[in-house]
Design an enzyme around this catalytic site. Structure first.
Site, PDB file in Angstrom:
ATOM      1  N   ASP A 159       0.801  -1.221   0.000  1.00 40.51           N
ATOM      2  CA  ASP A 159       0.000   0.000   0.000  1.00 40.51           C
ATOM      3  C   ASP A 159       0.838   1.277   0.000  1.00 40.51           C
ATOM      4  OD1 ASP A 159      -2.072  -1.786   0.297  1.00 40.51           O
ATOM      5  OD2 ASP A 159      -3.041  -0.644   1.899  1.00 40.51           O
ATOM      6  N   HIS A 202      -4.792   9.399   0.149  1.00 41.67           N
ATOM      7  CA  HIS A 202      -4.859   8.616   1.386  1.00 41.67           C
ATOM      8  C   HIS A 202      -5.796   9.259   2.393  1.00 41.67           C
ATOM      9  CE1 HIS A 202      -3.464   5.853   4.538  1.00 41.67           C
ATOM     10  NE2 HIS A 202      -3.081   5.111   3.525  1.00 41.67           N
ATOM     11  N   HIS A 215       3.468  -2.381   3.257  1.00 35.09           N
ATOM     12  CA  HIS A 215       3.574  -1.039   2.697  1.00 35.09           C
ATOM     13  C   HIS A 215       4.893  -0.856   1.960  1.00 35.09           C
ATOM     14  CE1 HIS A 215       0.490  -0.642   5.783  1.00 35.09           C
ATOM     15  NE2 HIS A 215       0.031   0.373   5.083  1.00 35.09           N
TER      16      HIS A 215
END
Ligand code: ZN
Length: 288
Positions: A107, A162, A254
């Site tokens: 992510d 985000h 991530h």
């Protein structure tokens, strides 16, 4: 002290006690209280890491589970995501591949420092994964979006910037955000198919799921969260993933949003071990 002062003092005491009581209750309701920590409570911990956010209240902070819920703890999951064997996450978002294969998801990128390192490792081990990209990062690094696609990985929309509170905005605002993100991805890689959306912070709401599906994307949650954004170190990330991943697990990691050296190091150890135990897949886009 007059009677009224005493009464006022009494009232204050009652109010403070009530506030403490609710804070305690809130804390309890948000705390992962049971052993299956990896199964969706992550709704509350994926949130505050994004690199563009000021490193405020959580950094440096105590490790998760040490008392206070994160200020960004998501109130969204209707069941707190506590069931261990869910085939569905909050609001029906996917937490499983639907098969015995597992899926690694990365992510918040693309990021010029970390994404190429993750891509190199995945290529070395012949593993395909799914990248949940942030629109403004896709716009800033179209070459990396193309590399992700060229290497055979699949893509997921992770909102324009985000926005953890995206789900609280109007359906039209949500739609605009998701479409703008898809446009940035497609500007970089016109043939890409964006089959998934992942709500930042896991803060799903009915409107965000609804718009996501209206735009032809599947809401994508996760089952295993090593909280790598909290930089717990490669050992801890590796251990969490290895102990919690089961057939079908969607694993959250991530490739952006901070120092991801621990994630990269963990991935180096994890890939051979996961390949020994599971088949790994990029989440399908429906085109192959
Ligand atoms: Zn994220």
């Amino acid at each position: 002290m007059s009677a009224s002062t005493l009464r006022a003092a009494g009232m204050v005491t009652v109010v403070v006690a009530a506030l403490l009581g609710s804070a305690f209750a809130l804390g309890r309701s948000l705390m992962p209280e049971q052993p299956h920590r990896g199964s969706g409570v992550a709704a509350s911990v994926h949130a505050p890491h994004y690199g563009d956010q000021p490193p405020s209240t959580e950094f440096p902070g105590p490790p998760a589970g040490h008392g206070e819920p994160s200020p960004d703890a998501s109130p969204s999951a209707p069941d707190n995501g506590r069931r261990a064997d869910d085939s569905e996450g909050p609001y029906g978002a996917e937490v499983s591949t639907g098969s015995a294969r597992i899926a690694l998801t990365f992510d918040d990128g693309p990021d010029p420092q970390w994404t190429p390192q993750v891509l190199a490792l995945l290529k070395e081990y012949g593993v395909h994964a799914t990248f949940c990209v942030v629109g403004e990062n896709a716009e800033a690094h179209p070459d990396l979006v193309r590399s992700i696609v060229a290497d055979g990985h699949s893509l997921c929309n992770h909102s324009w910037n985000h926005d953890i509170t995206l789900g609280e905005r109007s359906p039209q605002a949500i739609r605009n955000d998701l479409m703008r993100t898809n446009d940035a991805i497609l500007a970089a890689a016109p043939d890409a198919r964006i089959a998934y959306f992942r709500q930042p912070g896991g803060a799903w709401t009915y409107p965000v799921v609804s718009v996501c599906e209206e735009l032809g994307m599947t809401p994508l949650h996760w089952a295993v969260d090593p909280t790598d954004w909290q930089v717990p170190g490669a050992d801890k990330i590796t251990e969490t993933v290895l102990t919690q991943t089961r057939p079908g697990s969607i694993v959250l990691m991530h490739d952006a949003g901070g120092d991801r050296s621990g994630t990269v190091e963990a991935l180096q150890r994890l890939l051979p071990e996961l390949l020994h135990r599971f088949q790994l897949e990029a989440l399908p886009t429906g085109t192959t």
